[in-house]
Design an enzyme around this catalytic site. Sequence first.
Site, mmCIF file in Angstrom:
data_model
loop_
_atom_site.group_PDB
_atom_site.id
_atom_site.type_symbol
_atom_site.label_atom_id
_atom_site.label_comp_id
_atom_site.label_asym_id
_atom_site.label_seq_id
_atom_site.Cartn_x
_atom_site.Cartn_y
_atom_site.Cartn_z
ATOM 1 N N GLU A 58 39.462 32.237 44.005
ATOM 2 C CA GLU A 58 40.023 32.048 42.659
ATOM 3 C C GLU A 58 40.508 33.400 42.160
ATOM 4 O O GLU A 58 39.708 34.331 41.992
ATOM 5 C CB GLU A 58 38.947 31.480 41.735
ATOM 6 C CG GLU A 58 39.352 31.374 40.279
ATOM 7 C CD GLU A 58 38.168 31.090 39.362
ATOM 8 O OE1 GLU A 58 38.389 30.985 38.140
ATOM 9 O OE2 GLU A 58 37.029 30.974 39.858
ATOM 10 N N ASP A 78 35.105 34.409 29.240
ATOM 11 C CA ASP A 78 34.541 35.372 30.178
ATOM 12 C C ASP A 78 33.584 36.331 29.496
ATOM 13 O O ASP A 78 33.809 36.753 28.358
ATOM 14 C CB ASP A 78 35.663 36.161 30.857
ATOM 15 C CG ASP A 78 36.514 35.272 31.736
ATOM 16 O OD1 ASP A 78 35.931 34.498 32.517
ATOM 17 O OD2 ASP A 78 37.746 35.336 31.643
#
Length: 260
Positions: free
Chosen positions: A49, A60
């Site tokens: 990814e 994140d």
Amino acid sequence: MNKLTSYIQKQRENKPLLMMTHVVYGYPNIEKSLEIMQLMLEKGVEILEVQFPFSDPVADGPTITTACHHALKHKPTLSQCLKDIKKLARQYPDSRMLLMSYLNPLLQPGFESLAEQMGDDIVGVIIPDLPIDHHDMLTPLINKGISPIWLITPDMHEDRIRLVTEQAQGMLYCVSRSGVTGQQSTGEEATKMQYMQGYLKTIRQSTSLPLAVGFGINTREDIAALKGHADVAIVGSAFLNAFNNEGLHGVLKKLNELQQ
């Protein structure tokens, strides 16, 4: 059958769990990020990814957010990122490549252009800030055989899970807990595992797609706990932390640890 789904199912015939690794394109610079990707693919990582950096990566944690901010200093372009990923896909045909990006950078070229640029080499895309209600935006990708990979979270209502699974292709990204990437879990291990098994069982009731589990997967014990319950373990911040501590050698050590 969808090409990402069929790949995962074929790999799972001989493996209890696949590994999906997460790398930020351009961190610490473009050349070194490609070296990290190449090392992972050389070590047999099944799914890579690649995150195109964005200034406000809301899903994140601090490790990946910092990496994104550093990467943006090198002025990466989405078009070159896609070219580099496609080149790796051709060099390592036994692995599969995914693009991860927040929505804003993808709106600039538009999804028709993105589908053309991704071609046959990038089999899926993860867009954390695109709600399932706007799934029609991704029709150009679907028409090219590129899987939009949707996230399911622990606090998602069962009706919402069913809506996601109705539209899902390729696999489902099952967030292991509330919060952002890279956080360590807390609490008793047995309780956490019992919760995880119940959570994945609930999702399984709505889909036959492969289940990939990410957020807070850091250790060999985390990987072992997923075997028999998930199809893919997603590891991101652990590799970035390893790189920050010991460079490529640290990434290699972490790969060796998690692949045992």
